[in-house]
Write a protein that holds these residues in place. Structure first.
Motif, PDB file in Angstrom:
ATOM      1  N   UNK A  39     -53.706  21.092 -30.010  1.00  0.00           N
ATOM      2  CA  UNK A  39     -53.241  21.380 -31.445  1.00  0.00           C
ATOM      3  C   UNK A  39     -53.241  20.081 -32.090  1.00  0.00           C
ATOM      4  N   UNK A  40     -53.068  20.093 -33.717  1.00  0.00           N
ATOM      5  CA  UNK A  40     -52.826  19.109 -34.345  1.00  0.00           C
ATOM      6  C   UNK A  40     -52.156  19.552 -35.412  1.00  0.00           C
ATOM      7  N   UNK A  41     -51.202  18.469 -36.253  1.00  0.00           N
ATOM      8  CA  UNK A  41     -50.637  18.735 -37.606  1.00  0.00           C
ATOM      9  C   UNK A  41     -50.489  17.588 -38.239  1.00  0.00           C
ATOM     10  N   UNK A  42     -50.671  17.899 -39.686  1.00  0.00           N
ATOM     11  CA  UNK A  42     -50.653  16.780 -40.648  1.00  0.00           C
ATOM     12  C   UNK A  42     -49.627  17.020 -41.553  1.00  0.00           C
ATOM     13  N   UNK A  43     -48.633  16.061 -41.840  1.00  0.00           N
ATOM     14  CA  UNK A  43     -47.480  15.908 -42.455  1.00  0.00           C
ATOM     15  C   UNK A  43     -47.328  14.879 -43.381  1.00  0.00           C
ATOM     16  N   UNK A  44     -47.084  15.255 -44.684  1.00  0.00           N
ATOM     17  CA  UNK A  44     -47.111  14.381 -45.921  1.00  0.00           C
ATOM     18  C   UNK A  44     -45.585  14.330 -46.489  1.00  0.00           C
ATOM     19  N   UNK A  45     -45.265  13.185 -47.474  1.00  0.00           N
ATOM     20  CA  UNK A  45     -43.971  13.232 -48.027  1.00  0.00           C
ATOM     21  C   UNK A  45     -43.638  12.003 -48.504  1.00  0.00           C
ATOM     22  N   UNK A  46     -42.448  11.721 -48.996  1.00  0.00           N
ATOM     23  CA  UNK A  46     -42.168  10.514 -49.616  1.00  0.00           C
ATOM     24  C   UNK A  46     -41.703   9.469 -48.586  1.00  0.00           C
ATOM     25  N   UNK A  47     -42.027   8.181 -48.856  1.00  0.00           N
ATOM     26  CA  UNK A  47     -41.731   6.966 -48.043  1.00  0.00           C
ATOM     27  C   UNK A  47     -41.172   6.059 -48.725  1.00  0.00           C
ATOM     28  N   UNK A  48     -40.033   5.256 -48.290  1.00  0.00           N
ATOM     29  CA  UNK A  48     -39.478   3.925 -48.933  1.00  0.00           C
ATOM     30  C   UNK A  48     -39.702   2.895 -48.070  1.00  0.00           C
ATOM     31  N   UNK A  49     -40.420   1.775 -48.478  1.00  0.00           N
ATOM     32  CA  UNK A  49     -40.382   0.439 -47.915  1.00  0.00           C
ATOM     33  C   UNK A  49     -39.426  -0.156 -48.467  1.00  0.00           C
ATOM     34  N   UNK A  50     -38.696  -0.685 -47.663  1.00  0.00           N
ATOM     35  CA  UNK A  50     -37.574  -1.950 -48.054  1.00  0.00           C
ATOM     36  C   UNK A  50     -37.851  -3.063 -48.768  1.00  0.00           C
ATOM     37  N   UNK A  51     -38.922  -3.826 -48.262  1.00  0.00           N
ATOM     38  CA  UNK A  51     -39.109  -5.076 -49.049  1.00  0.00           C
ATOM     39  C   UNK A  51     -40.511  -4.875 -49.843  1.00  0.00           C
ATOM     40  N   UNK A  52     -40.589  -4.764 -51.064  1.00  0.00           N
ATOM     41  CA  UNK A  52     -41.652  -4.835 -51.664  1.00  0.00           C
ATOM     42  C   UNK A  52     -42.217  -6.077 -52.344  1.00  0.00           C
ATOM     43  N   UNK A  53     -41.418  -7.196 -52.348  1.00  0.00           N
ATOM     44  CA  UNK A  53     -41.542  -8.442 -52.749  1.00  0.00           C
ATOM     45  C   UNK A  53     -42.203  -9.531 -51.861  1.00  0.00           C
ATOM     46  N   UNK A  54     -41.935  -9.593 -50.817  1.00  0.00           N
ATOM     47  CA  UNK A  54     -42.526 -10.512 -50.072  1.00  0.00           C
ATOM     48  C   UNK A  54     -43.564 -10.359 -49.291  1.00  0.00           C
ATOM     49  N   UNK A  55     -44.570 -11.085 -49.293  1.00  0.00           N
ATOM     50  CA  UNK A  55     -45.854 -10.944 -48.660  1.00  0.00           C
ATOM     51  C   UNK A  55     -45.787 -10.698 -47.015  1.00  0.00           C
ATOM     52  N   UNK A  56     -45.036 -11.327 -46.152  1.00  0.00           N
ATOM     53  CA  UNK A  56     -44.873 -11.129 -44.723  1.00  0.00           C
ATOM     54  C   UNK A  56     -43.222 -11.431 -44.442  1.00  0.00           C
ATOM     55  N   UNK A  57     -42.334 -10.596 -44.855  1.00  0.00           N
ATOM     56  CA  UNK A  57     -41.106 -10.600 -44.356  1.00  0.00           C
ATOM     57  C   UNK A  57     -40.941 -10.518 -42.914  1.00  0.00           C
ATOM     58  N   UNK A  58     -40.038 -11.394 -42.511  1.00  0.00           N
ATOM     59  CA  UNK A  58     -39.750 -11.112 -41.078  1.00  0.00           C
ATOM     60  C   UNK A  58     -39.436  -9.788 -40.519  1.00  0.00           C
ATOM     61  N   UNK A  59     -38.494  -9.183 -41.455  1.00  0.00           N
ATOM     62  CA  UNK A  59     -37.985  -7.762 -41.069  1.00  0.00           C
ATOM     63  C   UNK A  59     -38.179  -6.952 -42.074  1.00  0.00           C
ATOM     64  N   UNK A  60     -38.374  -5.592 -41.848  1.00  0.00           N
ATOM     65  CA  UNK A  60     -38.637  -4.517 -42.717  1.00  0.00           C
ATOM     66  C   UNK A  60     -38.314  -3.357 -42.324  1.00  0.00           C
ATOM     67  N   UNK A  61     -38.207  -2.138 -43.214  1.00  0.00           N
ATOM     68  CA  UNK A  61     -38.111  -0.860 -42.503  1.00  0.00           C
ATOM     69  C   UNK A  61     -38.532   0.034 -43.517  1.00  0.00           C
ATOM     70  N   UNK A  62     -38.945   1.241 -42.823  1.00  0.00           N
ATOM     71  CA  UNK A  62     -39.529   2.402 -43.758  1.00  0.00           C
ATOM     72  C   UNK A  62     -38.782   3.669 -43.312  1.00  0.00           C
ATOM     73  N   UNK A  63     -38.158   4.428 -44.727  1.00  0.00           N
ATOM     74  CA  UNK A  63     -37.394   5.422 -44.366  1.00  0.00           C
ATOM     75  C   UNK A  63     -38.256   6.634 -45.216  1.00  0.00           C
ATOM     76  N   UNK A  64     -37.755   7.955 -44.844  1.00  0.00           N
ATOM     77  CA  UNK A  64     -38.394   9.134 -45.176  1.00  0.00           C
ATOM     78  C   UNK A  64     -37.593  10.003 -45.649  1.00  0.00           C
ATOM     79  N   UNK A  65     -38.000  10.775 -47.161  1.00  0.00           N
ATOM     80  CA  UNK A  65     -37.424  11.490 -47.714  1.00  0.00           C
ATOM     81  C   UNK A  65     -37.907  13.004 -47.714  1.00  0.00           C
ATOM     82  N   UNK A  66     -37.133  14.050 -47.453  1.00  0.00           N
ATOM     83  CA  UNK A  66     -37.579  15.227 -47.287  1.00  0.00           C
ATOM     84  C   UNK A  66     -37.398  16.171 -48.807  1.00  0.00           C
TER      85      UNK A  66
END
Length: 230
Positions: A39-66
């Motif tokens: 079986x399979x499933x496709x899920x969509x929704x909102x995502x928030x990327x922490x660093x939107x200013x640096x080309x290649x930040x050393x660290x980053x994170x992505x959170x998801x909102x329901x």
């Protein structure tokens, strides 16, 4: 100046091409004698990327909102809806490479498990760590930041058995709009000798990853009428 329609089309093409190629590679690595698609499933929704200013930040994170939307589901994953999705933490081992105005950077991604909790109490646990790719494109005052996770592997646990699963995840966001980004996650459950025997199909079905560009553009348009500055 970023033309929003062209931007959406470009993201859709790039994401669907990369994701589908990765999906086919995953599928082709599992012979029909080893696995059967359950079986399979496709899920969509909102995502928030922490660093939107640096080309290649050393660290980053992505959170998801329901709330999250189940676009399609089948087989063992029919009827599932994601209740929560945990944050992804990213670390880059090096610098990015510029290709046609876009900076590409490789990342190592780690997940807080369970990565996804579903409405029926089942969970998707990811095998840590996994690889990710960051795409960074800038123009005027806006940056388009996108992440692709081409080979997420892990297990879905429920009350009956463990399902070995594989998936493709993409997440994108534009800076300066004040609007959340979006993600698309396609997950396929396969049988590799765990649980009841499943009749072997003639061929193993390929994972199909949906392009996120069109969804991303529509999602932003519904939430806010944002003027993109030149």
């Amino acid at each position: 100046m970023i033309n929003f329609k062209n931007l959406g089309r470009g993201v859709a093409l790039a994401s669907s091409t990369l994701a589908l190629g990765s999906a086919l590679a995953i599928s082709s690595s599992i012979s029909s004698a080893q696995a059967a698609t359950l079986g399979s499933i496709n899920i969509t929704g909102e995502a928030n990327i922490s660093n939107l200013t640096d080309e290649s930040p050393e660290n980053d994170s992505i959170s998801f909102n329901g709330p999250f939307t189940t676009v399609s589901s089948s087989g063992e994953l029919s009827g599932l809806t994601a209740n929560s999705i945990s944050t992804i933490n990213l670390d880059s081992p090096g610098t990015g490479v510029e290709v046609s105005g876009t900076t590409l950077t490789s990342y190592s991604a780690t997940f807080s498990n369970p990565f996804i909790s579903f409405n029926d109490g089942s969970t998707f646990v990811v095998d840590n760590p996994t690889s990710a790719s960051r795409n960074f494109t800038t123009s005027a005052d806006e940056n388009l930041v996108g992440y692709t996770f081409p080979e997420l592997r892990g297990s879905i646990f429920n009350n009956n058995r463990e399902l070995i699963s594989e998936g493709v995840l993409t997440a994108n966001q534009i800076s300066g709009t004040g609007v959340n980004g979006s993600f698309s996650f396609t997950l396929s459950a396969v049988n590799v000798g765990v649980g009841p025997d499943i009749p072997e199909p003639a061929t193993t079905g390929a994972l199909v990853a949906l392009g996120i560009g069109a969804f991303f553009t529509n999602n932003l348009a519904k939430k806010s009428k944002v003027k993109i500055k030149a």
